[in-house]
Write an enzyme that holds these catalytic residues in place. Structure first.
Site, PDB file in Angstrom:
ATOM      1  N   GLU A 114       0.821  -1.304  -0.005  1.00 29.87           N
ATOM      2  CA  GLU A 114       0.124  -0.151  -0.172  1.00 29.87           C
ATOM      3  C   GLU A 114       0.974   1.311   0.006  1.00 29.87           C
ATOM      4  O   GLU A 114       0.419   2.319   0.441  1.00 29.87           O
ATOM      5  CB  GLU A 114      -1.036   0.111   1.220  1.00 29.87           C
ATOM      6  CG  GLU A 114      -1.812  -1.287   1.069  1.00 29.87           C
ATOM      7  CD  GLU A 114      -2.971  -1.263   2.623  1.00 29.87           C
ATOM      8  OE1 GLU A 114      -3.070  -0.247   3.280  1.00 29.87           O
ATOM      9  OE2 GLU A 114      -3.340  -2.477   2.691  1.00 29.87           O
ATOM     10  N   GLU A 145      -5.262  -8.498   0.164  1.00 31.91           N
ATOM     11  CA  GLU A 145      -5.936  -8.157   1.624  1.00 31.91           C
ATOM     12  C   GLU A 145      -7.169  -7.623   1.118  1.00 31.91           C
ATOM     13  O   GLU A 145      -7.237  -6.687   0.207  1.00 31.91           O
ATOM     14  CB  GLU A 145      -5.490  -6.824   2.228  1.00 31.91           C
ATOM     15  CG  GLU A 145      -4.427  -7.157   3.052  1.00 31.91           C
ATOM     16  CD  GLU A 145      -3.963  -6.041   3.985  1.00 31.91           C
ATOM     17  OE1 GLU A 145      -4.448  -4.846   4.056  1.00 31.91           O
ATOM     18  OE2 GLU A 145      -2.634  -5.826   4.042  1.00 31.91           O
TER      19      GLU A 145
END
Ligand SMILES: *[C@@H]1O[C@H](CO)[C@@H](O)[C@H](O)[C@H]1NC(C)=O
Ligand SMILES: *[C@@H]1O[C@H](CO)[C@@H](O)[C@H](O)[C@H]1NC(C)=O
Ligand SMILES: *[C@@H]1O[C@H](CO)[C@@H](O)[C@H](O)[C@H]1NC(C)=O
Length: 470
Positions: free
Chosen positions: A321, A411
């Site tokens: 991320e 995720e």
């Protein structure tokens, strides 16, 4: 070993669970719906910003409940490409799209000073009336219109036949080969943390094929404050029962932790909790902070080598991320993040000889991509409710890797329903649901949906993948 699946197979897959669906018709045109004609809740029409189509655009996304509802129709149950014409004139934004009050998806709107068309994945419309809502999410953007174009069947994948590291060991090659054999045909079920994976086993009768663990507590700035990691043991446990292991690393910053009441030392992977500056640290190979980066990578190498010695191949997803900038490794922008990835790759493979890794990159934006040479798999972390197929991010990653890389939902908040994955042709290689407050939270994953997912023919669970390395 390059995977080529005929278009016929794709169509069969796509409609396997939609007996009533009409076949694709390439002659169907695109249909545009102007936002100013839609149903507005807390939002309003304006004309001040030039470049809109129709008679105006919609603005006023400044409260959580603000939205636009488009009434759209389809002549059949059919998949469409959704494009949003939007102006993110106050900077990068994220919006949420909800189909028929069910599946939601998050769409990134890149900053710009005018209206642009943003690809927003697919929507499977019912025959007749449907609604598409655009919700506030980050707010502060302008919506001009949406356009729906009937989807064409997805093109064949053209995946790299081998992992990129020429010295990849036999376990990594076996894992990569196995993944290639299922890509586009099945999805691996996955879960963050062994304990949650076992909980799923109890609830649904099936255990996830993949377990993801976090190297967080092996970060030296945590170890020096007393943490003791258990991720390696958990990974070995799952490997020994025939499972597949994925590893991420919430890298606690090497130095500069504020350790205040609001930002404790253990949140030191967040940008807000440290003044560690990656760009400065990487500016020379002799400064103290560069040395600390190396110290930390070396500490992680020790743990990865324990997995290598135990014969465990690892889907390794470092610096995740980054593009969000909420973690310190992303806070100094794409160039520094890519430099750190290159350092990590070089140090682990060439210096330490860690060769049991399949390298998983985890950002959708082109300017953050470290490049084909050091990336095996592309991935996205997607938090959107409704157990939808997350086709927006899947499509972004197909473009990013030119369909040469397999793609994982590394995720997720909500596990995707297999009948939707098949209908939308979103061939995620695996999904892994985050732990606390996601897998065990009915707002994100109802038990009913988990049972459907874990008992689906399309979903690979631990029992179904036994012997995958053989
Ligand atoms: C949209 O559809 C709803 C439900 O069918 C209806 O009540 C509403 O009037 C429609 N609005 C517009 C602007 O078409
Ligand atoms: C190293 O990082 C720390 C923490 O951010 C900072 O206080 C220090 O000035 C940095 N040192 C150098 C040489 O840049
Ligand atoms: C890191 O330092 C550089 C150079 O001083 C500065 O431009 C940049 O904003 C800093 N980055 C962060 C995340 O503070």
């Amino acid at each position: 070993m390059t995977q080529l699946i005929s278009i016929g197979v794709y169509i069969a897959l796509a409609f396997a669970s939609f007996a009533t669906a009409a076949p694709y018709s390439v002659n169907d045109g695109a249909k545009t719906y102007e936002a100013e004609n839609a149903v507005l809740s807390g939002t309003s029409v304006d004309t001040a910003q030039t470049g809109y189509t129709g008679t105006g655009y919609v603005t006023g996304f400044d409260e959580g409940t603000d939205k636009i509802t488009f009434n759209v129709t389809s002549d059949a149950t059919k998949l469409y490409e959704l494009t949003i014409r939007a102006g993110a004139i106050y900077g990068d934004k994220r919006t949420t799209v909800v189909l028929n009050n069910g599946i939601s998806s998050e769409v990134f709107l890149p900053a710009g000073n005018t209206f642009v068309d943003v690809a927003a994945g697919q929507v499977l419309l019912n025959e007749g009336a449907n609604t598409i809502d655009i919700l506030n999410n980050w707010g502060w953007y302008l919506i001009d219109s949406i356009t729906l174009t009937p989807s064409k069947p997805r093109a064949s994948h053209n995946i790299d036949p081998l992992p990129r590291n020429p010295a990849a060991d036999s376990s990594a090659k076996a894992l990569y080969g196995y993944l290639l054999s299922i890509y586009g045909k099945k999805i691996l079920s996955g879960q963050q943390e062994l304990s949650h994976a076992d909980w799923i086993g109890k609830q649904t009768g099936k255990t996830p094929a993949l377990v993801s663990v976090d190297l967080i507590d092996y970060s030296p700035s945590r170890v020096e404050r007393g943490t003791v990691g258990t991720a390696v043991e958990e990974a070995i446990t799952h490997h020994n029962r025939g499972g597949i292991v994925s590893v991420l690393w919430h890298w606690n910053a090497p130095a500069g932790l504020y350790d205040t009441e609001e930002n404790k030392w253990w949140s030191g992977f967040y940008t807000r909790a440290t003044d560690f500056n990656l760009t400065t640290a990487l500016s020379s190979t002799t400064n103290t902070n560069y040395t600390l980066l190396i110290r930390d990578i070396d500490a992680i190498a020790v743990q990865l080598k324990r997995l290598q010695s135990a014969g465990v191949p690892v889907l390794f997803r470092p610096l995740h991320e980054a593009e969000g900038a909420w973690f310190w490794w992303g806070a100094s922008g794409p160039e520094s993040a890519k430099k750190l990835y290159a350092l990590l790759y070089d140090r682990l493979t060439n210096h330490h000889g860690v060769n049991n890794l399949i390298w998983v990159w985890n950002s959708v934006l082109p300017e953050w991509y470290p490049g084909d040479a050091t990336v095996d798999i592309l991935s996205a972390d997607v938090y959107a409710q409704g157990n939808g197929p997350m086709s927006t991010q899947y499509d972004q990653l197909i473009k990013l890797g030119q369909d040469k890389k397999m793609i994982a939902a590394s995720e997720v908040g909500a596990a995707p329903l297999p009948r939707l994955l098949q209908a939308y042709q979103t061939h995620w290689l695996w999904f892994a649901v985050w732990g606390d407050s996601f897998i065990d939270n009915p707002d994100w994953n109802s038990l009913e949906n988990l049972k459907e997912i874990y008992n689906s023919e399309y979903v690979l669970t631990l029992d179904k993948i036994q012997g995958w390395g053989a």
